[in-house]
Design an enzyme around this catalytic site. Structure first.
Site, PDB file in Angstrom:
ATOM      1  N   TYR A 186       0.848  -1.190   0.000  1.00 23.51           N
ATOM      2  CA  TYR A 186       0.000   0.000   0.000  1.00 23.51           C
ATOM      3  C   TYR A 186       0.880   1.236   0.000  1.00 23.51           C
ATOM      4  O   TYR A 186       1.768   1.375   0.853  1.00 23.51           O
ATOM      5  CB  TYR A 186      -0.911   0.003   1.232  1.00 23.51           C
ATOM      6  CG  TYR A 186      -1.812   1.206   1.325  1.00 23.51           C
ATOM      7  CD1 TYR A 186      -2.885   1.353   0.447  1.00 23.51           C
ATOM      8  CD2 TYR A 186      -1.597   2.195   2.276  1.00 23.51           C
ATOM      9  CE1 TYR A 186      -3.716   2.458   0.523  1.00 23.51           C
ATOM     10  CE2 TYR A 186      -2.429   3.294   2.370  1.00 23.51           C
ATOM     11  CZ  TYR A 186      -3.478   3.421   1.487  1.00 23.51           C
ATOM     12  OH  TYR A 186      -4.310   4.514   1.560  1.00 23.51           O
ATOM     13  N   ASP A 231       9.489   2.861  -0.368  1.00 25.69           N
ATOM     14  CA  ASP A 231       8.483   3.474   0.486  1.00 25.69           C
ATOM     15  C   ASP A 231       8.774   3.102   1.937  1.00 25.69           C
ATOM     16  O   ASP A 231       8.560   1.972   2.359  1.00 25.69           O
ATOM     17  CB  ASP A 231       7.091   2.983   0.061  1.00 25.69           C
ATOM     18  CG  ASP A 231       5.969   3.631   0.839  1.00 25.69           C
ATOM     19  OD1 ASP A 231       6.249   4.275   1.872  1.00 25.69           O
ATOM     20  OD2 ASP A 231       4.799   3.484   0.436  1.00 25.69           O
ATOM     21  N   LYS A 285       4.772   9.359   9.023  1.00 22.70           N
ATOM     22  CA  LYS A 285       4.628   8.849  10.382  1.00 22.70           C
ATOM     23  C   LYS A 285       5.633   9.464  11.353  1.00 22.70           C
ATOM     24  O   LYS A 285       5.386  10.514  11.912  1.00 22.70           O
ATOM     25  CB  LYS A 285       4.724   7.314  10.401  1.00 22.70           C
ATOM     26  CG  LYS A 285       3.852   6.599   9.373  1.00 22.70           C
ATOM     27  CD  LYS A 285       2.376   6.843   9.541  1.00 22.70           C
ATOM     28  CE  LYS A 285       1.573   6.031   8.543  1.00 22.70           C
ATOM     29  NZ  LYS A 285       0.145   6.362   8.576  1.00 22.70           N
TER      30      LYS A 285
END
Length: 446
Positions: free
Chosen positions: A152, A247, A280
């Site tokens: 994702y 990522d 994050k």
């Protein structure tokens, strides 16, 4: 007062608040996993958090293993982060102009991750990956993207794609509202399968702009790359004039001081991706994300180059303050504590499940971990993840919740610890496990 709200304002339970939310918000949530559709039951509406604990609107406290989906690496409401945010907010919430702290955060990231020579701040992980893909296409002059099933990278159109029937089949849309022509620019391959990557490059190599990959998959549960997989991706991509986007939105600055790249850099499987995306932890609980990489690629971004990307809230001073404070506080002792807490909890869960005869596997990527129910372990790809006995998770989840432990509300999510998970918090988790394991053992398919 509007009748719709006058009664709702008196809502004091999770159920009442969820009913109210469903009137005003699609599905009652602003991100789908919060709706508890995977596990059933009523979502908890949280009103405060401190250290390793969160508290819901009914006043019930839970040991938290979600950690804001990763950014609460120091623990919730860490005083150093709160002080930095409070000080920044007192000076103004948003200027729409450059601030000194933006450069400070960029320098902190670049000092930890050598492949990042320049960094562009954005607000969300979706924005970071979307921008990285646009940049890769602009730099290479190619259109096709390779991604992996189960990975994702945010909800931009080109990334919400399903795999086709063959190893190198162009994707179909994975969401309503995604034009087929856009999805068709994405090749979706099985994860950890280098043969599939070789086929894709053999058939479409001169059209592939980039391969995007989670540094270690953590959105289908935790599924680490096979040794050498990331390095081989870089080698294959570069041999065909393509880029690799790593990522690290979930793994970056959580699994080590330099993310997953940092765990592999000192091994025989070291590699250098062209672009990396972060989120994050670099926001410390506030909306901050980033893309970074080789200077010659990053300098294709406006205002230096022809690839346009912009954002009024990019580098927001309050959000950046949280990120700077978090990265400065996340030292070697923090990472050692995270690793130890993750190991203790994952072993305790596994032992409890084994004691009840529940077939399972522990999936680890640094201090990120999750569990797979069934005999097919360890899991290395999305197809195997989907075949697990997922029906066992909901009763396990609710037994833990009833005992005051908040887990991710889906078997397809990673578990997160914080530096505030001390012996007392871990003891509460361990005490809840026997009943939860019995619930998992007694579960039956629907």
């Amino acid at each position: 007062m509007n009748a719709r709200h006058s009664g709702a304002d008196a809502a004091r339970t999770n159920a009442e608040l969820f009913a109210r939310a469903q009137v005003a918000i699609p599905g009652g949530v602003n991100s789908p996993v919060r709706a508890f559709r995977s596990v059933g039951g009523t979502p908890r509406f949280l009103v405060s958090a401190r250290g390793a604990y969160v508290t819901d609107v009914e006043g019930r406290e839970y040991v938290d293993l979600v950690a804001g989906w990763g950014p609460a690496i120091l623990g919730h409401a860490d005083p150093r982060v709160i002080e930095a945010v409070t000080d920044a907010a007192a000076r103004g919430l948003s200027f729409g102009s450059s601030t000194p702290a933006e450069t400070e955060l960029a320098e902190l990231v670049e000092a930890r991750v050598a492949p990042v020579e320049k960094l562009r701040l954005v607000s969300t992980g979706t924005e970071a990956t979307m921008s990285a893909i646009r940049l890769a296409r602009g730099f290479t002059g190619r259109d096709v993207l390779v991604k992996f099933a189960g990975h994702y990278h945010g909800h931009s159109d080109g990334l919400l794609a399903e795999a086709g029937s063959g190893l190198a089949t162009f994707a179909l849309p994975g969401s309503a509202g995604v034009p087929a022509d856009i999805a068709a620019l994405t090749l979706v391959l099985p994860y950890n399968d280098l043969d599939a990557v070789r086929v894709a490059f053999a058939e479409h190599g001169d059209r592939i702009a980039a391969v995007i990959v989670e540094a270690a998959a953590a959105n289908m549960g935790v599924v680490p790359p096979l040794p050498g997989f990331n390095a081989a991706l870089v080698e294959l991509a570069h041999a065909n004039g393509s880029l690799v986007i790593s990522d690290e939105v979930l793994t970056g600055f959580r699994v080590s001081e330099a993310g997953w790249w940092g765990l592999e850099k000192g091994t025989e499987h070291a590699y250098t991706p062209d672009l990396l995306t972060f989120g994050k932890v670099i926001g410390g609980g506030m909306p901050v994300a980033a893309l970074g990489g080789r200077a010659e690629i990053m300098e294709q971004l406006a205002p230096l180059g022809p690839v346009y990307q912009a954002g009024t809230l990019s580098g927001n001073p309050v959000a950046v303050a949280a990120g700077v404070a978090t990265l400065r506080a996340a030292d070697a002792a923090v990472y050692a504590h995270l690793d130890g807490a993750a190991a203790t909890i994952s072993v305790a869960v596994s032992e409890a499940l084994a004691a009840e005869g529940v077939a399972h596997g522990v999936q680890r990527a640094g201090n990120l971990f999750s569990f797979v129910f069934g005999e097919e372990v360890p899991v290395r790809d999305y197809a195997t993840v989907q075949r697990q006995e997922a029906y066992r998770y909901a009763p396990f989840f609710h037994a833990m919740l009833d005992a005051g432990v908040s887990l991710p509300p889906s078997v397809f999510e990673a578990w997160f610890v914080t530096a505030a998970h001390d012996d007392a918090a871990i003891d509460r988790i361990v005490a809840a496990l026997p009943a939860a394991a019995r619930a998992a053992a007694s579960a039956r398919p629907a």
